[in-house]
Motif scaffolding. Structure first.
Motif, PDB file in Angstrom:
ATOM      1  N   ILE A  19      21.125 -48.864  -6.942  1.00  0.00           N
ATOM      2  CA  ILE A  19      21.321 -50.199  -7.512  1.00  0.00           C
ATOM      3  C   ILE A  19      20.199 -50.493  -8.502  1.00  0.00           C
ATOM      4  N   GLN A  20      20.592 -50.897  -9.686  1.00  0.00           N
ATOM      5  CA  GLN A  20      19.633 -51.256 -10.725  1.00  0.00           C
ATOM      6  C   GLN A  20      19.598 -52.778 -10.848  1.00  0.00           C
ATOM      7  N   LEU A  21      18.412 -53.351 -10.738  1.00  0.00           N
ATOM      8  CA  LEU A  21      18.295 -54.812 -10.844  1.00  0.00           C
ATOM      9  C   LEU A  21      17.956 -55.236 -12.262  1.00  0.00           C
ATOM     10  N   LYS A  22      18.378 -56.451 -12.571  1.00  0.00           N
ATOM     11  CA  LYS A  22      17.996 -57.054 -13.849  1.00  0.00           C
ATOM     12  C   LYS A  22      17.572 -58.479 -13.582  1.00  0.00           C
ATOM     13  N   ASP A  23      16.333 -58.786 -13.948  1.00  0.00           N
ATOM     14  CA  ASP A  23      15.844 -60.154 -13.793  1.00  0.00           C
ATOM     15  C   ASP A  23      15.997 -60.903 -15.100  1.00  0.00           C
ATOM     16  N   ALA A  24      16.398 -62.150 -15.006  1.00  0.00           N
ATOM     17  CA  ALA A  24      16.463 -62.976 -16.208  1.00  0.00           C
ATOM     18  C   ALA A  24      16.068 -64.387 -15.834  1.00  0.00           C
ATOM     19  N   ALA A  32      16.122 -61.682  -0.504  1.00  0.00           N
ATOM     20  CA  ALA A  32      14.835 -61.429   0.158  1.00  0.00           C
ATOM     21  C   ALA A  32      13.759 -61.099  -0.871  1.00  0.00           C
ATOM     22  N   ARG A  33      14.153 -60.337  -1.877  1.00  0.00           N
ATOM     23  CA  ARG A  33      13.168 -59.960  -2.907  1.00  0.00           C
ATOM     24  C   ARG A  33      12.724 -61.191  -3.702  1.00  0.00           C
ATOM     25  N   LEU A  34      13.679 -62.025  -4.038  1.00  0.00           N
ATOM     26  CA  LEU A  34      13.317 -63.226  -4.800  1.00  0.00           C
ATOM     27  C   LEU A  34      12.374 -64.114  -3.986  1.00  0.00           C
ATOM     28  N   GLN A  35      12.629 -64.175  -2.691  1.00  0.00           N
ATOM     29  CA  GLN A  35      11.757 -64.995  -1.840  1.00  0.00           C
ATOM     30  C   GLN A  35      10.351 -64.395  -1.777  1.00  0.00           C
ATOM     31  N   ALA A  36      10.307 -63.063  -1.656  1.00  0.00           N
ATOM     32  CA  ALA A  36       8.999 -62.402  -1.624  1.00  0.00           C
ATOM     33  C   ALA A  36       8.251 -62.645  -2.922  1.00  0.00           C
ATOM     34  N   ARG A  37       8.984 -62.602  -4.015  1.00  0.00           N
ATOM     35  CA  ARG A  37       8.342 -62.828  -5.317  1.00  0.00           C
ATOM     36  C   ARG A  37       7.811 -64.250  -5.404  1.00  0.00           C
ATOM     37  N   ARG A  71       8.922 -53.170  -2.850  1.00  0.00           N
ATOM     38  CA  ARG A  71       9.494 -52.285  -1.848  1.00  0.00           C
ATOM     39  C   ARG A  71      11.024 -52.471  -1.793  1.00  0.00           C
ATOM     40  N   ILE A  72      11.445 -53.718  -1.839  1.00  0.00           N
ATOM     41  CA  ILE A  72      12.892 -53.991  -1.810  1.00  0.00           C
ATOM     42  C   ILE A  72      13.558 -53.440  -3.073  1.00  0.00           C
ATOM     43  N   LEU A 123      19.473 -58.406   0.131  1.00  0.00           N
ATOM     44  CA  LEU A 123      18.202 -57.810  -0.286  1.00  0.00           C
ATOM     45  C   LEU A 123      17.668 -58.484  -1.540  1.00  0.00           C
ATOM     46  N   ILE A 124      18.567 -58.829  -2.425  1.00  0.00           N
ATOM     47  CA  ILE A 124      18.126 -59.501  -3.656  1.00  0.00           C
ATOM     48  C   ILE A 124      17.512 -60.856  -3.325  1.00  0.00           C
TER      49      ILE A 124
END
Length: 462
Positions: A441-446, A416-421, A431-432, A413-414
Motif C-alpha cells: 500500500i502506497q500512502l499519499k498525504d495531502a 492510527a498513523r494520523l493519530q500518531a502523527r 512504522r505504520i 491503520l491510516i
RNA sequence: GGCCACGUGGCGGAGUGGUUACGCAGCGGAUUGCAAAUCCGUGGACAUCGGUUCGAACCCGGUCGUGGCCUCCA
C-alpha cells in the motif's frame, strides 16, 4: 480547419469530403472471433473509435454510420472448436462477448452496426453469382474464384502490379486457378465444418472465402460506395485489395470506399511486430487486468496511428500517471467546458493524437495554476477523446485483477498513523507507513485546503 | 527478389525550410517531522555523407541501420 485524412489509395493526406453529410459511412474490419483479441487489435479499435467520435462531432451523432463486422466463419474458429471439443457456435459466442467487454474496456463506443458473417451468407452467394455473370469470376473444382486479370487496375491499393506479385509469389498455386493471383470467393466444405448450399450451380455444399464477407456486409449496410474503410496495415494486401476488387467488379464502381485508412503495428520489442502468429502478444484482457482501460487507451493513442508503436510496461504506467493528474484536476471542474480548439485541430489533422495529448498537457498546466476555464476545457476535451469517463473516486478505487486488499484494515491503520502523527509520535507513524508499504500500500498525504488538516489517501503500489 | 515505411535528447513522441513541441526520467527549488505525492524551474536531439538554399532535422541523392507486406494476421 477541416478534417484531413491520409488515404492509402492516394498515398497522401486529403481533405475529407463526405458523400452524404447526413449519413457519413465508415467500415472497419473487426475481429475473427476465435480467441482473445490482442492489444494490436485494440489499437485498431481505439483509432477508429476516435475517428468515429470526431466524425460524430462534426456531422452530428445521428449522421454517422460506423459498421464494424464480426467474422464468425473461419477455419481458425473451426480448429479452435475442434481443439476444445465444443461447438463452433460456442466458440464464436463466447469470443464475441469477450470482444465486446474488451472494446468497452478500452472505452470504445459500440459501432452503429455490427454485422456478422453468418448473417450474410445469402449476400455473399449473390456476390458470387454477380461476379460470375459479369465475367469477373469463374467456377473450378467446386470453388468460385475471382478472375484477377479481368480487373484492369487490380493492385492499386497496395501499389503493386500483378506481374510483380506473380514473380514474388511464395505460395504454391492451386491447379484449378486460371491465374496464379486468383483468389477464392467460395470453397467446398469438408465434413464437420460449417457448410451452406453453394452458389453458381455448384452441387456440393461450401463456405465463403476470406474476403467476401466484408464485401457483402459493407455493401448491404453502407452501400456500393461509402466514405471510409479502415483496418490494420497488414490488411492492405491481400484482404482489402481483394475485398475492393470483388465489390467494385460486382457493383461496377470506380472505388469501393473513397478513403482507406490503415493503422500501424504495435512492436513487442526490438522493433519486432507483435502478432498472434509470432506469439509475442499481450491480450487486451491481460492489459485490462493490470491497468485501467483508459490508461491502455491513452497508451494506444500515444503515437500517431500510422506510426509503429513500441509497447512497454513503462508506456502503460506513464499513461496511467498522466491520467492520475488529469483526474485529480478535473475532479472539481465545471461540466460546461468547451473542447479545446488545439485538441480539435490536432485530431482533425489526420488524428494527430500526440499533438492533441500535448494540448491536454498544456491545459493541465494552466488548470493547475487555477485557471477554471482551462480546467473545464481539459475535462471536456479529455472526455471527448474517451478519457475521464468515471469519477475521480472510481478512478482511484480501481484495483488490478486478483489483488485482494482488506480495505477496512488499511483504513484503520491510516487512522492510527494520523493519530500518531498528531501526537508527534513519528516513530510509530513511520512504522505504520512501513507496515502498509509491506502490504503493497502506497500512502499519499495531502493538506486539506480548507481545514488545513492532513488527509491521507492510498493506492496499490505500482 | 519486388513493393513500402521508418531512423529526433536516457526513454516515449510531434513537427517540417528560418522562434530546437510535449510527456516520463534526470537535475535544482518549494512543500513535508522525514518521505511519498504535488507544484515551480531547468540542461539535453534531429543516423551518416554529399547536394540545393542566404538558411535544412525538414527538400534532393548516396550510404548505413531497423521494420513491414508479398502466406493467416489489427
Amino acid at each position: 480547419m477541416s478534417l484531413q485524412l491520409y488515404n492509402t489509395l492516394t498515398r497522401s493526406k486529403e481533405r475529407f469530403e463526405p458523400i452524404d453529410p447526413t449519413n457519413v459511412r465508415m467500415y472497419a474490419c473487426g475481429p475473427t472471433v476465435y480467441s482473445f483479441i490482442h492489444i494490436g487489435n485494440g489499437r485498431m479499435l481505439v483509432v477508429f473509435d476516435l475517428l468515429f467520435r470526431v466524425l460524430r462531432r462534426t456531422y452530428g451523432t445521428g449522421h454517422v454510420t460506423y459498421a464494424r463486422n464480426i467474422t464468425d466463419v473461419d477455419d481458425k474458429i473451426n480448429a479452435r472448436a475442434a481443439e476444445e471439443g465444443v461447438s463452433i457456435a460456442e466458440v464464436t459466442e463466447r469470443t464475441t462477448q469477450q470482444f465486446h467487454a474488451d472494446a468497452a474496456g478500452l472505452v470504445c463506443l459500440p459501432p452503429t452496426i455490427e454485422p456478422r458473417a453468418t448473417g450474410h451468407i445469402e449476400e455473399m452467394k449473390a456476390l458470387c453469382e454477380t461476379l460470375v455473370s459479369k465475367g469477373h469470376a469463374y467456377v473450378a473444382d467446386g470453388h468460385v474464384l475471382f478472375d484477377v486479370p479481368s480487373m484492369r487496375d487490380y493492385g492499386r491499393l497496395s501499389n503493386r502490379s500483378v506481374e510483380e506479385m506473380e514473380a514474388g509469389a511464395r505460395v504454391d498455386v492451386a491447379p484449378y486457378k486460371r491465374s496464379p493471383m486468383d483468389f477464392v470467393l467460395w470453397k467446398p466444405s469438408k465434413p464437420g465444418v460449417p457448410a451452406w448450399p453453394s452458389p453458381c450451380g455448384i452441387a456440393e455444399a461450401g463456405r465463403p472465402g476470406w474476403h467476401i464477407e466484408c464485401s457483402a456486409m459493407a455493401g448491404k449496410h453502407l452501400g456500393k460506395v461509402f466514405d471510409i474503410h479502415g483496418g490494420g496495415i497488414d490488411l492492405v494486401f491481400p484482404h482489402h485489395e481483394n475485398e475492393l476488387a470483388q465489390s467494385r467488379c460486382a457493383h461496377g464502381t470506380h472505388v469501393m470506399a473513397n478513403v482507406w485508412m490503415h493503422n500501424g503495428f504495435l512492436e513487442a520489442a526490438e522493433g519486432e511486430k507483435m502478432s498472434k502468429s509470432l506469439g509475442n502478444f499481450i491480450t487486451v484482457r491481460e492489459l485490462l487486468d493490470q491497468t485501467p482501460g483508459e490508461a491502455g487507451r491513452l497508451a494506444l493513442l500515444s503515437s500517431h496511428y500510422r506510426q509503429p508503436l513500441p509497447w512497454s510496461e513503462r508506456l502503460v504506467q506513464d499513461s496511467r500517471r498522466t491520467l492520475d493528474l488529469w483526474y485529480e484536476l478535473a475532479a472539481d471542474a465545471d461540466d460546461d467546458g468547451e473542447i479545446a480548439p488545439d485538441v480539435l485541430e490536432a485530431l482533425e489533422d489526420d488524428l494527430n493524437t500526440p499533438k492533441a495529448i500535448a494540448a491536454l498537457h498544456a491545459l493541465r498546466a494552466e488548470a493547475a495554476k487555477g485557471n477554471a476555464t482551462a480546467k473545464a476545457s481539459l475535462k471536456a476535451s479529455a472526455q471527448f477523446m474517451g478519457f475521464l469517463q468515471s469519477s475521480f473516486d472510481e478512478w482511484r478505487a480501481w484495483r488490478p485483477a486478483g489483488v485482494a486488499i482488506d480495505e477496512a484494515a488499511v483504513h484503520a491503520l491510516i487512522i492510527a498513523r494520523l493519530q500518531a502523527r498528531k501526537r508527534k509520535d513519528f516513530k510509530e507513524s513511520d512504522r505504520i507507513r512501513d507496515e502498509l508499504a509491506a502490504m503493497g500500500i502506497q500512502l499519499k498525504d495531502a493538506k486539506n485546503k480548507d481545514t488545513g488538516e492532513i488527509e491521507t489517501t492510498w493506492e496499490v503500489k505500482r
